[in-house]
Write an enzyme that holds these catalytic residues in place. Structure first.
Site, PDB file in Angstrom:
ATOM      1  N   GLU A  49       0.821  -1.211   0.000  1.00 31.45           N
ATOM      2  CA  GLU A  49       0.000   0.000   0.000  1.00 31.45           C
ATOM      3  C   GLU A  49       0.856   1.264   0.000  1.00 31.45           C
ATOM      4  OE1 GLU A  49      -2.941   0.150  -0.737  1.00 31.45           O
ATOM      5  OE2 GLU A  49      -3.528  -1.938  -0.505  1.00 31.45           O
ATOM      6  N   TYR A 132      -6.437   6.604   3.867  1.00 30.29           N
ATOM      7  CA  TYR A 132      -6.530   5.534   2.865  1.00 30.29           C
ATOM      8  C   TYR A 132      -5.791   4.277   3.309  1.00 30.29           C
ATOM      9  CZ  TYR A 132      -5.345   2.395  -0.760  1.00 30.29           C
ATOM     10  OH  TYR A 132      -5.166   1.225  -1.430  1.00 30.29           O
ATOM     11  N   ASP A 150      -9.327   5.985  -2.211  1.00 33.57           N
ATOM     12  CA  ASP A 150      -8.210   6.526  -2.988  1.00 33.57           C
ATOM     13  C   ASP A 150      -8.777   7.202  -4.236  1.00 33.57           C
ATOM     14  OD1 ASP A 150      -9.100   4.423  -4.481  1.00 33.57           O
ATOM     15  OD2 ASP A 150      -7.100   3.814  -5.130  1.00 33.57           O
TER      16      ASP A 150
END
Length: 373
Positions: A49, A132, A150
């Site tokens: 991520e 996020y 996102d």
DNA sequence: AACCCGTGGTT
DNA sequence: TAACCAAGGGT
């Protein structure tokens, strides 16, 4: 069944159910096999991520494979030398991401017994973990039904739900988080969140969405009204400042090159570079005198710049460097031991051991070409 | 809120 | 080609 007036999305139970079914079915049949989807190891999910922030999947894949091979576990990363970590990130950009990640991973070792926390409050407190990333790791690694909003999710939902708020405003993300909380599958939050992003990446693309292939078409208010191409609304302009730079490839008599480690904050923090400075003016004299005085101020060396070695342009998100490169040599050196810690003489072969930003990798290429040619 | 922080692919 | 864009976060 009817929607209440305080529900701006008008999401009734059957709509939510269809939304989940369509999305989850499509995702299960169409998801790409990616390295970070091999398992649900929270550390690996986390690393992916961070790497994927503002970075394309195709770019990330080789970096992720190399990085997790070098640092297979959270502990390996926590105890690794920062220089080695930056080297593994070299070329990916946004280098603060990986310095923050290592800071956070150390925090997990010290405060959470080495286990990535599984609550919004705890994981959001870690360096580099914003709204996020918190939602993404929680939902993908732990199955917690938290939104992971996102750019993909805002684009997809702005079209499906016909949300016309300006997504360049920070507050707008909250609207989409609210929408996701109403829509998210509590049976499979991981696939729901990843499905939204996957849809944005494959079908609901920015320029020309493939609506005729979209599993959400019948639920999409943007498609229904033919306005999918106008969404999302994104205002605000980006100006790129131009900076005239002069950089030096300065050689010692025994063939070593002078390099400098950038400060720990700001642009390209802690990355290495060739001595360089911004200058004003138009001619070669301006370039030469700027670099000469910079080197003299920094390390008290007197230099002679011999010839122009090249010109490079490098564009950042908010800045453009126009770098004039000079080759030169050192006339008089200060005493050997007096070189500051952030300056070094290294052989050309040793350059490979240091993390350089792409702009200065271009200079390394020039050096090696000159040595060969 | 507005600006800073990288790089490479696409249009 | 210049502008836009990509699984954002820090300050």
């Amino acid at each position: 069944m009817n929607t209440t007036s305080n529900n701006i999305f008008s999401l009734d139970v059957s709509y939510v159910k269809q939304f989940q079914n369509q999305l989850l079915t499509w995702y299960s049949e169409n998801k790409r096999s990616l390295p970070w989807r091999e398992n649900q190891d929270p550390y690996r999910v986390w690393v992916s991520e961070i790497m994927l922030q503002q970075t394309r999947v195709d770019t990330v894949i080789p970096y992720f494979n190399r990085f997790t091979e070098l640092f297979p576990t959270l502990q390996d990363l926590a105890y690794a030398d920062e220089e080695k970590v930056l080297k593994a990130w070299e070329g990916l950009g946004y280098y603060s991401r990986v310095r923050n990640l290592q800071t956070a991973v150390k925090e997990v070792c010290e405060s959470y017994g080495g286990k990535v926390p599984d609550t919004p409050k705890e994981i959001s407190g870690l360096k580099g973990v914003g709204p996020y990333t918190a939602g993404a790791v929680l939902s993908i690694a732990y199955g917690v039904p938290e939104p992971a909003v996102d750019g993909n999710v805002m684009r997809v939902l702005s079209r499906i739900l016909l949300i016309e708020e300006d997504i360049s405003k920070p507050k707008t993300r909250l609207i989409f988080e609210k929408a996701v909380r109403e829509l998210i599958s509590h049976e499979d939050p991981s696939s729901f969140n990843q499905g939204l992003m996957e849809l944005g990446a494959i079908i609901c693309t920015p320029k020309s969405p493939a609506c005729l292939l979209c599993p959400m078409r019948e639920l999409c208010r943007g498609f229904e009204s033919g306005r999918q191409r106008e969404l999302p609304v994104k205002l605000g302009k980006t100006k790129v400042r131009k900076a005239k730079m002069v950089a030096g490839v300065l050689m010692s008599e025994d063939g070593h090159v002078l390099i400098h480690k950038r400060p720990s904050e700001g642009l390209l923090a802690n990355m290495w570079e060739f001595p360089n400075t911004e200058y004003v003016g138009e001619n070669k004299l301006a370039e030469i005198s700027a670099l000469e005085s910079y080197v003299e101020e920094q390390v008290n060396y007197e230099v002679t710049l011999e010839e122009k070695a090249g010109y490079i342009e490098h564009v950042f998100s908010h800045l453009k460097w126009e770098i004039h490169i000079w080759q030169g040599k050192i006339n008089s050196m200060a005493e050997d031991g007096l070189l500051p810690d952030d300056w070094k003489w290294v052989s050309v072969d040793e350059l490979d051991a240091y993390p350089f930003p792409v702009s200065h990798q271009k200079i390394i290429r020039l050096i090696k070409e000159a040595l060969i040619g």
